[in-house]
Design a protein around this motif. Structure first.
Motif, PDB file in Angstrom:
ATOM      1  N   GLY A  45       0.760   1.399  -2.468  1.00  0.00           N
ATOM      2  CA  GLY A  45      -0.495   2.140  -2.508  1.00  0.00           C
ATOM      3  C   GLY A  45      -0.341   3.614  -2.206  1.00  0.00           C
ATOM      4  O   GLY A  45       0.707   4.086  -1.747  1.00  0.00           O
ATOM      5  N   VAL A  69       1.718   6.252   0.701  1.00  0.00           N
ATOM      6  CA  VAL A  69       2.786   5.486   1.345  1.00  0.00           C
ATOM      7  C   VAL A  69       4.139   6.167   1.149  1.00  0.00           C
ATOM      8  O   VAL A  69       4.442   6.674   0.071  1.00  0.00           O
ATOM      9  CB  VAL A  69       2.831   4.043   0.796  1.00  0.00           C
ATOM     10  N   ALA A  88       5.451  -7.894  -2.915  1.00  0.00           N
ATOM     11  CA  ALA A  88       4.830  -7.365  -1.701  1.00  0.00           C
ATOM     12  C   ALA A  88       3.743  -6.358  -2.063  1.00  0.00           C
ATOM     13  O   ALA A  88       3.785  -5.741  -3.126  1.00  0.00           O
ATOM     14  CB  ALA A  88       5.882  -6.703  -0.812  1.00  0.00           C
ATOM     15  N   ALA A  89       2.785  -6.200  -1.161  1.00  0.00           N
ATOM     16  CA  ALA A  89       1.740  -5.191  -1.317  1.00  0.00           C
ATOM     17  C   ALA A  89       1.804  -4.273  -0.099  1.00  0.00           C
ATOM     18  O   ALA A  89       1.565  -4.707   1.027  1.00  0.00           O
ATOM     19  CB  ALA A  89       0.372  -5.848  -1.432  1.00  0.00           C
ATOM     20  N   VAL A  90       2.156  -3.004  -0.336  1.00  0.00           N
ATOM     21  CA  VAL A  90       2.409  -2.064   0.749  1.00  0.00           C
ATOM     22  C   VAL A  90       1.291  -1.023   0.805  1.00  0.00           C
ATOM     23  O   VAL A  90       1.050  -0.314  -0.171  1.00  0.00           O
ATOM     24  CB  VAL A  90       3.772  -1.359   0.555  1.00  0.00           C
ATOM     25  N   PHE A  91       0.641  -0.951   1.970  1.00  0.00           N
ATOM     26  CA  PHE A  91      -0.464  -0.011   2.168  1.00  0.00           C
ATOM     27  C   PHE A  91      -0.183   0.976   3.300  1.00  0.00           C
ATOM     28  O   PHE A  91      -0.967   1.881   3.537  1.00  0.00           O
ATOM     29  CB  PHE A  91      -1.762  -0.778   2.458  1.00  0.00           C
ATOM     30  N   LYS A  92       0.930   0.771   4.027  1.00  0.00           N
ATOM     31  CA  LYS A  92       1.327   1.647   5.128  1.00  0.00           C
ATOM     32  C   LYS A  92       2.796   2.005   4.951  1.00  0.00           C
ATOM     33  O   LYS A  92       3.546   1.287   4.303  1.00  0.00           O
ATOM     34  CB  LYS A  92       1.137   0.931   6.466  1.00  0.00           C
ATOM     35  N   ASN A 124       1.780  -9.952   1.525  1.00  0.00           N
ATOM     36  CA  ASN A 124       0.555  -9.245   1.173  1.00  0.00           C
ATOM     37  C   ASN A 124      -0.473  -9.470   2.276  1.00  0.00           C
ATOM     38  O   ASN A 124      -1.005 -10.567   2.366  1.00  0.00           O
ATOM     39  CB  ASN A 124       0.027  -9.741  -0.162  1.00  0.00           C
ATOM     40  N   PRO A 125      -0.721  -8.445   3.105  1.00  0.00           N
ATOM     41  CA  PRO A 125      -0.069  -7.136   3.120  1.00  0.00           C
ATOM     42  C   PRO A 125       1.360  -7.240   3.641  1.00  0.00           C
ATOM     43  O   PRO A 125       1.686  -8.168   4.384  1.00  0.00           O
ATOM     44  CB  PRO A 125      -0.944  -6.311   4.067  1.00  0.00           C
ATOM     45  N   ALA A 126       2.182  -6.284   3.260  1.00  0.00           N
ATOM     46  CA  ALA A 126       3.600  -6.307   3.640  1.00  0.00           C
ATOM     47  C   ALA A 126       3.757  -6.233   5.150  1.00  0.00           C
ATOM     48  O   ALA A 126       3.082  -5.458   5.818  1.00  0.00           O
ATOM     49  CB  ALA A 126       4.336  -5.144   2.976  1.00  0.00           C
ATOM     50  N   LYS A 127       4.662  -7.067   5.649  1.00  0.00           N
ATOM     51  CA  LYS A 127       4.973  -7.110   7.078  1.00  0.00           C
ATOM     52  C   LYS A 127       6.489  -7.010   7.259  1.00  0.00           C
ATOM     53  O   LYS A 127       7.256  -7.397   6.383  1.00  0.00           O
ATOM     54  CB  LYS A 127       4.477  -8.408   7.698  1.00  0.00           C
TER      55      LYS A 127
END
Length: 178
Positions: A137, A140, A152-156, A167-170
């Protein structure tokens, strides 16, 4: 009173995008995957991209706005990558963005009745890897040597030399090179 959404990027931006889309489709999309790398770099540079001579962009990759793209030495945008670079995207040295990944620098202001476009840049640092089908996103930074797992979904921001997934990525683990 609600105001309707309008594209704030303007007609000039729209014209350049239309011309770019036509040029890439006619001149590149039909080429086999990584064939014609020099030609692709030339076309991207012609539309304002900053591309190292060793960078690779696969034919099916989609670049929204070339002048917002920077790729360093040996950086790669692989098959079917969607590089939605309304704001700048920088792919560092030896960094790879794998098949079907989506780099998204724009969204809409959900707290506004006008639903205005909002943008922030994305940076994929040196030796990082955004794996197949991942979403990154706006705003980032993928740290040096970090790995974003497949789907994966990366927002940070992802710290350097770490592996994230989900999702969200950890955080999954630290990346150690042997």
């Amino acid at each position: 009173m609600d105001k309707p959404y309008t594209n704030q990027l303007g007609r000039r931006h729209m014209f350049i995008r239309m011309l770019w889309s036509l040029v890439w489709t006619v001149s590149v999309r039909w080429l086999p995957r990584s064939m014609g790398s020099g030609w692709k770099r030339f076309l991207l540079r012609s539309f304002g991209a900053k591309i190292a001579p060793t960078a690779v962009v696969y034919s099916s990759a989609k670049v929204y706005f070339p002048s917002n793209l920077t790729m360093d030495d040996y950086a790669c945008l692989a098959t079917d990558v969607d590089c939605y670079n309304v704001a700048p995207i920088h792919v560092g040295r030896f960094a790879t963005v794998s098949q079907g990944a989506f780099l998204c620098t724009a969204s809409h202001d959900i707290s506004s009745s006008g639903h205005e476009l909002i943008t922030q840049p994305i940076e994929v640092k040196e030796r990082a890897w955004v794996a197949a089908g991942a979403f990154v996103g706006m705003g980032v930074t993928i740290g040096e040597g970090a790995i974003v797992g497949a789907r994966a979904a990366v927002f940070k921001d992802v710290p350097p030399w770490t592996v994230v997934g989900g999702n969200p990525a950890k955080f999954i683990k630290k990346r150690v090179i042997k």
